[in-house]
Design a protein around this motif. Structure first.
Motif, PDB file in Angstrom:
ATOM      1  N   ARG A  90     -66.166  46.824  31.811  1.00  0.00           N
ATOM      2  CA  ARG A  90     -65.837  46.425  30.441  1.00  0.00           C
ATOM      3  C   ARG A  90     -64.711  47.295  29.877  1.00  0.00           C
ATOM      4  O   ARG A  90     -63.844  46.810  29.150  1.00  0.00           O
ATOM      5  CB  ARG A  90     -67.073  46.530  29.541  1.00  0.00           C
ATOM      6  N   ASP A  91     -64.737  48.574  30.232  1.00  0.00           N
ATOM      7  CA  ASP A  91     -63.716  49.501  29.750  1.00  0.00           C
ATOM      8  C   ASP A  91     -62.330  49.065  30.223  1.00  0.00           C
ATOM      9  O   ASP A  91     -61.387  48.981  29.435  1.00  0.00           O
ATOM     10  CB  ASP A  91     -64.036  50.912  30.248  1.00  0.00           C
ATOM     11  N   ASN A  92     -62.215  48.768  31.531  1.00  0.00           N
ATOM     12  CA  ASN A  92     -60.914  48.402  32.101  1.00  0.00           C
ATOM     13  C   ASN A  92     -60.465  47.009  31.685  1.00  0.00           C
ATOM     14  O   ASN A  92     -59.288  46.790  31.385  1.00  0.00           O
ATOM     15  CB  ASN A  92     -60.973  48.474  33.628  1.00  0.00           C
ATOM     16  N   ASN A  93     -61.398  46.044  31.671  1.00  0.00           N
ATOM     17  CA  ASN A  93     -61.019  44.640  31.517  1.00  0.00           C
ATOM     18  C   ASN A  93     -61.185  44.076  30.118  1.00  0.00           C
ATOM     19  O   ASN A  93     -60.795  42.929  29.861  1.00  0.00           O
ATOM     20  CB  ASN A  93     -61.827  43.785  32.502  1.00  0.00           C
ATOM     21  N   ILE A  94     -61.791  44.863  29.218  1.00  0.00           N
ATOM     22  CA  ILE A  94     -61.924  44.390  27.837  1.00  0.00           C
ATOM     23  C   ILE A  94     -61.300  45.404  26.863  1.00  0.00           C
ATOM     24  O   ILE A  94     -60.291  45.123  26.221  1.00  0.00           O
ATOM     25  CB  ILE A  94     -63.402  44.141  27.473  1.00  0.00           C
ATOM     26  N   TYR A  95     -61.910  46.600  26.795  1.00  0.00           N
ATOM     27  CA  TYR A  95     -61.483  47.569  25.802  1.00  0.00           C
ATOM     28  C   TYR A  95     -60.034  48.008  26.004  1.00  0.00           C
ATOM     29  O   TYR A  95     -59.208  47.913  25.088  1.00  0.00           O
ATOM     30  CB  TYR A  95     -62.396  48.808  25.814  1.00  0.00           C
ATOM     31  N   ARG A  96     -59.724  48.493  27.206  1.00  0.00           N
ATOM     32  CA  ARG A  96     -58.383  49.016  27.452  1.00  0.00           C
ATOM     33  C   ARG A  96     -57.342  47.893  27.433  1.00  0.00           C
ATOM     34  O   ARG A  96     -56.197  48.101  27.037  1.00  0.00           O
ATOM     35  CB  ARG A  96     -58.347  49.794  28.759  1.00  0.00           C
ATOM     36  N   LEU A  97     -57.756  46.709  27.882  1.00  0.00           N
ATOM     37  CA  LEU A  97     -56.851  45.558  27.853  1.00  0.00           C
ATOM     38  C   LEU A  97     -56.532  45.176  26.412  1.00  0.00           C
ATOM     39  O   LEU A  97     -55.373  44.907  26.058  1.00  0.00           O
ATOM     40  CB  LEU A  97     -57.508  44.377  28.587  1.00  0.00           C
ATOM     41  N   TYR A  98     -57.557  45.153  25.565  1.00  0.00           N
ATOM     42  CA  TYR A  98     -57.373  44.774  24.162  1.00  0.00           C
ATOM     43  C   TYR A  98     -56.449  45.753  23.441  1.00  0.00           C
ATOM     44  O   TYR A  98     -55.598  45.340  22.635  1.00  0.00           O
ATOM     45  CB  TYR A  98     -58.725  44.710  23.448  1.00  0.00           C
ATOM     46  N   PHE A  99     -56.620  47.035  23.734  1.00  0.00           N
ATOM     47  CA  PHE A  99     -55.816  48.039  23.041  1.00  0.00           C
ATOM     48  C   PHE A  99     -54.551  48.409  23.814  1.00  0.00           C
ATOM     49  O   PHE A  99     -53.897  49.412  23.530  1.00  0.00           O
ATOM     50  CB  PHE A  99     -56.657  49.296  22.775  1.00  0.00           C
ATOM     51  N   GLU A 100     -54.206  47.602  24.808  1.00  0.00           N
ATOM     52  CA  GLU A 100     -52.966  47.740  25.579  1.00  0.00           C
ATOM     53  C   GLU A 100     -52.839  49.117  26.227  1.00  0.00           C
ATOM     54  O   GLU A 100     -51.778  49.736  26.234  1.00  0.00           O
ATOM     55  CB  GLU A 100     -51.764  47.466  24.668  1.00  0.00           C
ATOM     56  N   ALA A 101     -53.954  49.602  26.776  1.00  0.00           N
ATOM     57  CA  ALA A 101     -53.969  50.870  27.512  1.00  0.00           C
ATOM     58  C   ALA A 101     -54.114  50.561  28.998  1.00  0.00           C
ATOM     59  O   ALA A 101     -54.776  49.588  29.378  1.00  0.00           O
ATOM     60  CB  ALA A 101     -55.123  51.752  27.037  1.00  0.00           C
ATOM     61  N   ASN A 102     -53.489  51.373  29.828  1.00  0.00           N
ATOM     62  CA  ASN A 102     -53.560  51.142  31.272  1.00  0.00           C
ATOM     63  C   ASN A 102     -54.985  51.356  31.783  1.00  0.00           C
ATOM     64  O   ASN A 102     -55.646  52.322  31.404  1.00  0.00           O
ATOM     65  CB  ASN A 102     -52.619  52.099  32.016  1.00  0.00           C
ATOM     66  N   PRO A 103     -55.476  50.453  32.663  1.00  0.00           N
ATOM     67  CA  PRO A 103     -56.812  50.650  33.269  1.00  0.00           C
ATOM     68  C   PRO A 103     -56.849  51.930  34.090  1.00  0.00           C
ATOM     69  O   PRO A 103     -55.823  52.368  34.613  1.00  0.00           O
ATOM     70  CB  PRO A 103     -56.983  49.409  34.159  1.00  0.00           C
ATOM     71  N   ILE A 104     -58.026  52.525  34.198  1.00  0.00           N
ATOM     72  CA  ILE A 104     -58.192  53.736  35.025  1.00  0.00           C
ATOM     73  C   ILE A 104     -58.463  53.285  36.453  1.00  0.00           C
ATOM     74  O   ILE A 104     -59.411  52.543  36.704  1.00  0.00           O
ATOM     75  CB  ILE A 104     -59.359  54.598  34.511  1.00  0.00           C
ATOM     76  N   PRO A 105     -57.642  53.723  37.441  1.00  0.00           N
ATOM     77  CA  PRO A 105     -57.829  53.291  38.835  1.00  0.00           C
ATOM     78  C   PRO A 105     -59.195  53.699  39.383  1.00  0.00           C
ATOM     79  O   PRO A 105     -59.745  54.740  39.004  1.00  0.00           O
ATOM     80  CB  PRO A 105     -56.708  54.027  39.589  1.00  0.00           C
ATOM     81  N   ALA A 106     -59.723  52.860  40.289  1.00  0.00           N
ATOM     82  CA  ALA A 106     -61.039  53.123  40.875  1.00  0.00           C
ATOM     83  C   ALA A 106     -61.045  54.443  41.635  1.00  0.00           C
ATOM     84  O   ALA A 106     -62.032  55.186  41.609  1.00  0.00           O
ATOM     85  CB  ALA A 106     -61.436  51.973  41.799  1.00  0.00           C
ATOM     86  N   GLU A 107     -59.941  54.753  42.320  1.00  0.00           N
ATOM     87  CA  GLU A 107     -59.902  56.006  43.092  1.00  0.00           C
ATOM     88  C   GLU A 107     -59.977  57.229  42.190  1.00  0.00           C
ATOM     89  O   GLU A 107     -60.494  58.275  42.590  1.00  0.00           O
ATOM     90  CB  GLU A 107     -58.637  56.079  43.964  1.00  0.00           C
ATOM     91  N   GLN A 108     -59.495  57.102  40.962  1.00  0.00           N
ATOM     92  CA  GLN A 108     -59.603  58.212  40.018  1.00  0.00           C
ATOM     93  C   GLN A 108     -61.030  58.336  39.490  1.00  0.00           C
ATOM     94  O   GLN A 108     -61.549  59.444  39.312  1.00  0.00           O
ATOM     95  CB  GLN A 108     -58.651  58.001  38.844  1.00  0.00           C
ATOM     96  N   ARG A 109     -61.688  57.192  39.279  1.00  0.00           N
ATOM     97  CA  ARG A 109     -63.060  57.213  38.776  1.00  0.00           C
ATOM     98  C   ARG A 109     -64.038  57.739  39.817  1.00  0.00           C
ATOM     99  O   ARG A 109     -65.012  58.409  39.486  1.00  0.00           O
ATOM    100  CB  ARG A 109     -63.483  55.804  38.358  1.00  0.00           C
ATOM    101  N   LEU A 152     -63.540  56.557  26.716  1.00  0.00           N
ATOM    102  CA  LEU A 152     -64.087  56.020  25.472  1.00  0.00           C
ATOM    103  C   LEU A 152     -63.569  56.786  24.250  1.00  0.00           C
ATOM    104  O   LEU A 152     -63.364  56.200  23.187  1.00  0.00           O
ATOM    105  CB  LEU A 152     -65.616  56.054  25.514  1.00  0.00           C
ATOM    106  N   ASP A 153     -63.351  58.103  24.411  1.00  0.00           N
ATOM    107  CA  ASP A 153     -62.737  58.880  23.325  1.00  0.00           C
ATOM    108  C   ASP A 153     -61.346  58.340  23.005  1.00  0.00           C
ATOM    109  O   ASP A 153     -60.957  58.218  21.840  1.00  0.00           O
ATOM    110  CB  ASP A 153     -62.635  60.364  23.709  1.00  0.00           C
ATOM    111  N   GLU A 154     -60.615  58.005  24.082  1.00  0.00           N
ATOM    112  CA  GLU A 154     -59.267  57.442  23.904  1.00  0.00           C
ATOM    113  C   GLU A 154     -59.341  56.074  23.221  1.00  0.00           C
ATOM    114  O   GLU A 154     -58.538  55.759  22.336  1.00  0.00           O
ATOM    115  CB  GLU A 154     -58.579  57.314  25.270  1.00  0.00           C
ATOM    116  N   ILE A 155     -60.335  55.261  23.638  1.00  0.00           N
ATOM    117  CA  ILE A 155     -60.494  53.930  23.049  1.00  0.00           C
ATOM    118  C   ILE A 155     -60.812  54.035  21.550  1.00  0.00           C
ATOM    119  O   ILE A 155     -60.312  53.256  20.736  1.00  0.00           O
ATOM    120  CB  ILE A 155     -61.611  53.149  23.771  1.00  0.00           C
TER     121      ILE A 155
END
Length: 323
Positions: A90-109, A152-155
């Motif tokens: 949800r963070d990558n595909n809804i929240y970050r998408l809505y606020f035009e922020a780059n998704p966090i890569p899976a390898e980083q997570r 989430l802090d960034e969101i």
């Protein structure tokens, strides 16, 4: 009393009493003790293979309980990983998408820990593999939670900024529909009321009786409230931030002062006919990065779809402007 034993002596043709020597007696005793000790050792060894001592039983119970607890821990980690994966999605595909922020890569997570062996102190035990794997999962899970928490802090910050942006951007009509006589002229080429020549009309004219309230179309700061600009007469300019400025011209009088903060919907002045104006009306303009843009696209906060279509139709007519 021990039995006396005899043997037949063929030389004397008589029975003689058997006399046991001390050495022989000691030998028998030693042999008996040795065999007893050996038998006891064998018995204890065999018993130890098949019969558990109370301490061994306690240790086995403790080990079985530990394995059970680790199994429960791994099941809980499975559930936690599943919940976290859903939040990450949800963070990558809804929240970050809505606020035009780059998704966090899976390898980083899901990155592990490189460098030294963090689990060396857990090696060498019967269940080392189980313990090490569980600790690895916990460490990676903790790292994922930290990454997600920061995201989430960034969101939250982006949401707060978005809220400010949505409140600041001009989004309502500056004069209420019920106060309008008509929408006299829109953005585009129009006939000048004084020279009758066609020229660019940079705003929208709302005809309304003198003294009709004029509303701030978005949150901002009043940058001008004067009659110092040619043709506008008494006018107000509001800086909304994010590159947006709105202008309200030909006013009868002001209801705000320079540098005053205003909210969307605040009454900032009243319709008049000052400056280069043919009749009482409000001339309204919007600037984006100091470039004039069509205000017709900024009424989504106050008009229904039907009202907007009517306004759009009127604004598109190439009639005469009032200024």
């Amino acid at each position: 009393m021990s039995k006396v034993k005899y043997y037949y002596d063929s030389e004397t043709l008589s029975y003689r009493k058997i006399e046991r020597k001390k050495r022989t007696t000691l030998k028998y005793i030693f042999g008996f003790l040795l065999s007893s000790a050996l038998f006891g050792f064998i018995f204890v060894f065999i018993a130890s293979q098949f019969v558990e001592s109370p301490k061994e039983k306690a240790l086995k119970r403790e080990l079985a309980n530990m394995e059970f607890q680790y199994e429960l821990l791994n099941k809980k980690m499975d559930e936690a990983e599943s919940v976290l994966a859903s939040i990450e999605d949800r963070d990558n595909n809804i929240y970050r998408l809505y606020f035009e922020a780059n998704p966090i890569p899976a390898e980083q997570r899901r990155a592990g820990f490189g460098g030294i062996n963090r689990y060396k102190n857990l090696e060498g035990f019967d269940n080392s593999k189980l313990i090490i794997e569980s600790n690895k999962r916990i460490d990676i899970l903790q790292k994922q939670i930290v990454v997600q928490s920061k995201s989430l802090d960034e969101i939250v910050k982006l949401a707060e900024e978005k809220e400010k942006f949505l409140a600041a951007i001009p989004a309502i009509q500056p004069v209420n529909n019920e106060d309008l006589t008509r929408m006299a002229s829109g953005f585009g080429m129009r006939s000048d009321p004084f020279t009758k020549a066609r020229k660019m009309h940079w705003g929208m004219d709302f005809t309304s009786p003198r003294g009709t309230p004029v509303y701030a179309t978005g949150d901002g700061v009043v940058k001008r409230a004067d009659a110092g600009a040619a043709g506008y007469g008494r006018h107000i300019r509001i800086d909304h931030g994010y590159g947006y400025t709105s202008l309200y011209a030909h006013l009868y009088k002001y209801n705000v002062k320079k540098n005053q903060k205003v909210k969307r919907g605040d009454i900032i002045g009243f319709v008049g006919s000052t400056g280069r104006s043919e009749a009482p009306h409000l001339h309204y303009e919007i600037f984006k990065n100091e470039q004039r843009i069509n205000p017709i696209n900024f009424y989504y906060g106050s008009l229904t779809a039907e009202e907007f279509n009517d306004l759009l139709e009127q604004a598109s007519q190439e009639n005469q402007s009032l200024d």
